[in-house]
Motif scaffolding. Structure first.
Motif, short mmCIF file in Angstrom:
data_model
loop_
_atom_site.label_atom_id
_atom_site.label_comp_id
_atom_site.label_asym_id
_atom_site.label_seq_id
_atom_site.Cartn_x
_atom_site.Cartn_y
_atom_site.Cartn_z
N ASP A 92 -65.73 -60.95 118.70
CA ASP A 92 -65.01 -60.93 119.98
C ASP A 92 -63.78 -61.82 119.98
O ASP A 92 -63.57 -62.62 120.90
N HIS A 135 -65.59 -71.58 122.30
CA HIS A 135 -66.50 -70.78 121.47
C HIS A 135 -66.26 -70.98 119.98
O HIS A 135 -67.09 -70.58 119.16
N ASP A 172 -66.73 -72.99 132.75
CA ASP A 172 -66.46 -71.60 132.34
C ASP A 172 -67.77 -70.82 132.45
O ASP A 172 -68.85 -71.39 132.36
N HIS A 174 -68.97 -68.71 130.44
CA HIS A 174 -69.62 -68.45 129.15
C HIS A 174 -70.12 -69.77 128.56
O HIS A 174 -69.53 -70.83 128.82
N ASP A 265 -63.36 -68.01 134.72
CA ASP A 265 -64.04 -66.71 134.78
C ASP A 265 -65.35 -66.86 135.56
O ASP A 265 -66.08 -65.90 135.74
N GLU A 272 -65.72 -60.69 133.71
CA GLU A 272 -66.72 -61.25 132.80
C GLU A 272 -67.88 -61.90 133.57
O GLU A 272 -69.03 -61.66 133.31
N TYR A 305 -60.13 -64.25 133.72
CA TYR A 305 -59.56 -62.95 133.34
C TYR A 305 -59.17 -62.10 134.54
O TYR A 305 -58.68 -60.99 134.37
#
Ligand SMILES: NCCCNCCCCCS
Ligand SMILES: [Zn+2]
Length: 664
Positions: A92, A135, A172, A174, A265, A272, A305
């Motif tokens: 990704d 990430h 975030d 994620h 996000d 997302e 996003y």
């Protein structure tokens, strides 16, 4: 001191060069709309612009392997086919001839920000960067990230400035697994992350993103994961986790520096996250972190996003960093069932590591296997919920309200023979009180409180309150001969028409507060050493600390775990902070309290103190003027009785006050 803003349009000069559904949302416009929103709102002009720079090899090697760095170094010279080929080994993420340059600028920007804060050039700041970082791993790019900007910044701060403890808050949506892997055995870096998880069904689908990954070896307890197992999380859910998980641990950890993986996000509208928290929530998340580490806070952009909510969220964050008043958050109705479960699991997993979580109760035993069934039932429950109650499709939300700075920040009402602290504006003008009110005052209190100049004090006090409510003044400090007497007066008369809801925070106790409303116009939270046999109404909440207000550990625990959630749910228009004489509250705690209370009522806090305590006017003024409170050093373990009592108090009150829920 000011707020740094790092932005360089060079970081907009790379993009996806082929078709890849997973990566198409990571576009240059993310940075452009964020910066343009800051310019259009005038916020960028109020910041101190700091230039970006490229991170050096040695700085990148603080986190990444030479093998990986050497490989990435080759990408600028690759053909399109080579770039596609090179990209295949990672997940990704995509490469571009210019992304290596941009990745060095992104990491270098984070380091510039650390330099600016650690050298005292600025108080805090934000770096608008891409590619994001949280990430990326020792030898791998991942999730749009190439170099781990924040992880490099943390290592850099420790190496260059001897920072002992770094708190990394990753809001975030994620899980920043790259950060977790980097510091999981390191007790000097506390990593906190919440993230969409859905029982491992959401990217990056890692078992180690769950709440039971608490860190390893000497790092055990220094990694906190709060998984969101449903979408649609709202402001209440985020604030509950801050109040009941992150902040108690963060205060106990007592960091020298706070780094934020500021991904947006997690805001409403993001494809997302699919969450429902509004952009103004980031004003409060930022505010709640700003009293840690003496205000040294570096925010570094990660994800985000939806170009509309991203821009709004960035502006909300920057406006708080600049010290502007916070927006009031309306109708917080407490965390949803799934959020309570997640926060209870996180608290329970960390109970053994953090004395501030010592009294967390275990979640009801449901083993992992049944979780997906449960979440299916929850899903059903959510669909049963009326359509308009859940976040509607098409994700519409109101523009965040304007956050206007009053012309005067802090005013004072003092006896004529008391000097006005620096920075405060003495209020001497006062309208004449209605004769009716004067006579009411007189016959209610025969004490000195309302003799000749007492009436003057009152009329100035009322004038001040009117100016607060009119947003002509942000906050104020009032010195009176008899605090208890004046408080009664203010409380009784205030709720007439001037304000709808007053939060009264009473520090210390002189006598029973014989005036408690039941109509909800006043909420009194009293923190003192004595238990109160007083009948407890929903609107009078006595917190008893075994050793009284001088016990800073017990005090801060009550503030974070009870006063803050209550205050957010009650959503007052005015905060009356009353310092009873002889409360014994420690100065740094007093300043922390004033700082935290600024989150309510657009910062309209009225501090009421006794003349004979004028010695602490200086620190009170400093806190009212928005200067960061000094860190609470070496907090002892709170007394078990106090921790226990607080837990029981929450359990008893949570029926009335949903923001107090920590157990499902
Ligand atoms: N539906 C697109 C899947 C994207 N998966 C990677 C997300 C990386 C976010 C970095 S903040
Ligand atoms: Zn993200």
């Amino acid at each position: 001191m000011g707020t740094a803003l790092l932005y360089d349009e060079e970081m907009t000069k790379y993009k996806l060069l082929w078709v890849d559904a997973a990566c198409k949302i990571e576009v240059p416009e993310r940075l452009i709309v964020s910066y343009e929103a800051l310019v259009r709102s005038g916020l960028s002009d109020r910041c101190i612009s700091i230039p970006a720079r490229e991170a050096s090899d040695s700085e990148i090697l603080l986190v990444h392997s030479e093998l990986y760095l050497e490989a990435v170094k080759k990408t600028p010279y690759m053909t399109l086919e080579d770039l596609k080929e090179f990209t295949l080994q990672f997940g990704d993420v995509y490469f571009h001839p210019n992304i290596y340059h941009c990745a060095k600028l992104a990491s270098g920007s984070a380091l510039q920000l650390v330099d600016s804060v650690m050298t005292g050039k600025v108080r805090n700041g934000i770096a608008l960067v891409r590619p994001p970082g949280h990430h990326s791993m020792h030898s791998a790019a991942n999730g749009f990230c190439v170099f781990n900007n924040v992880a490099i910044a943390a290592r850099y701060a420790k190496q260059k400035y001897g920072v002992k403890r770094v708190l990394i808050v990753d809001w975030d949506i994620h899980h920043g697994q790259g950060v977790q892997y980097c510091f999981e055995d390191d007790p000097s870096v506390l990593y906190f992350s919440w993230h969409r998880y859905e029982h491992q069904n959401f990217w990056p689908n890692l078992r180690e993103s769950d709440y039971d990954s608490v860190g390893k070896e000497s790092g055990a307890g220094f990694n906190i994961n709060v998984p969101w197992n449903n979408v649609g999380m709202e402001n209440s859910d985020y604030l509950s986790v801050f109040c009941h998980v992150l902040l108690p641990v963060a205060y106990e950890f007592c960091p020298d520096l706070v780094l934020v993986c500021a991904g947006f996000d997690s805001a409403i509208g993001d494809p997302e996250g699919e969450m429902c928290a509004t952009p103004d929530i980031f004003a409060h998340l930022t505010h709640l972190l700003m009293n840690l580490a003496g205000g040294k806070l570096c925010a570094v952009l990660e994800g985000g996003y939806n170009l509309t909510s991203l821009a709004q969220s960035v502006c909300q964050t920057v406006q708080t960093l600049l010290g502007d008043p916070l927006p009031q958050l309306a109708n917080l109705r407490g965390p949803c069932k799934s959020a309570v479960e997640s926060l209870q699991c996180a608290r329970s997993a960390h109970r053994r590591y953090w004395s501030f979580l010592k009294h967390a109760t275990d979640p009801p035993m449901t083993d992992i296997s049944t979780k997906h069934i449960k979440s299916a039932m929850e899903e059903e429950e959510k669909t049963e919920m009326a359509e308009e109650e859940r976040c509607t499709e098409g994700k519409v939300w109101p523009e965040p309200p304007e956050r206007l700075c009053p012309p005067v920040c802090s005013a004072s009402v003092l006896p004529d023979d008391v000097a006005c602290p620096d920075g405060l504006k003495r209020l001497s003008s006062s309208k004449d009180l209605e004769p009716l009110l004067v006579s009411k005052l007189k016959n209610r209190f025969r004490t000195a409180a309302v003799d000749g100049d007492g009436v003057t004090t009152f009329s100035r006090l009322y004038t001040l309150i009117e100016k607060l409510v009119a947003n002509e003044i942000r906050n104020g400090l009032v010195l009176v001969p008899d605090v208890a007497a004046v408080m009664m007066c203010v409380v009784q008369d205030l709720t007439s028409d001037l304000v709808k809801r007053v939060l009264v925070v009473c520090v210390g106790k002189e006598k029973e507060l014989d005036y408690v409303t039941t109509d909800g116009k006043v909420l009194v939270v009293q923190i003192s050493s004595e238990d109160s046999e007083e009948q407890r109404s929903k609107y009078y909440i006595p917190v008893c600390l075994k050793k009284g207000c001088s016990d800073t550990s017990g005090f801060i625990q009550a503030v974070l775990g009870l006063l803050l959630p209550l205050g957010y749910e009650y959503n007052p228009d005015l905060v009356l902070l009353v310092r009873m004489p002889g409360s014994g509250v420690v100065d740094s705690m007093w300043q922390q309290l004033i700082g935290l209370l600024q989150g309510f009522a657009k910062g309209h806090t009225l501090v009421l103190m006794q003349v004979n305590e004028k010695a602490c006017m200086g620190s009170t003024a400093s806190a009212l003027l928005g200067h960061p409170a000094p860190p609470l050093q070496d907090l002892q373990t709170p007394f078990p009785e106090d921790g226990d009592a607080l837990e029981r108090l929450r359990e008893r009150l949570q029926a009335d006050w949903k923001m107090l829920q920590t157990t499902s």
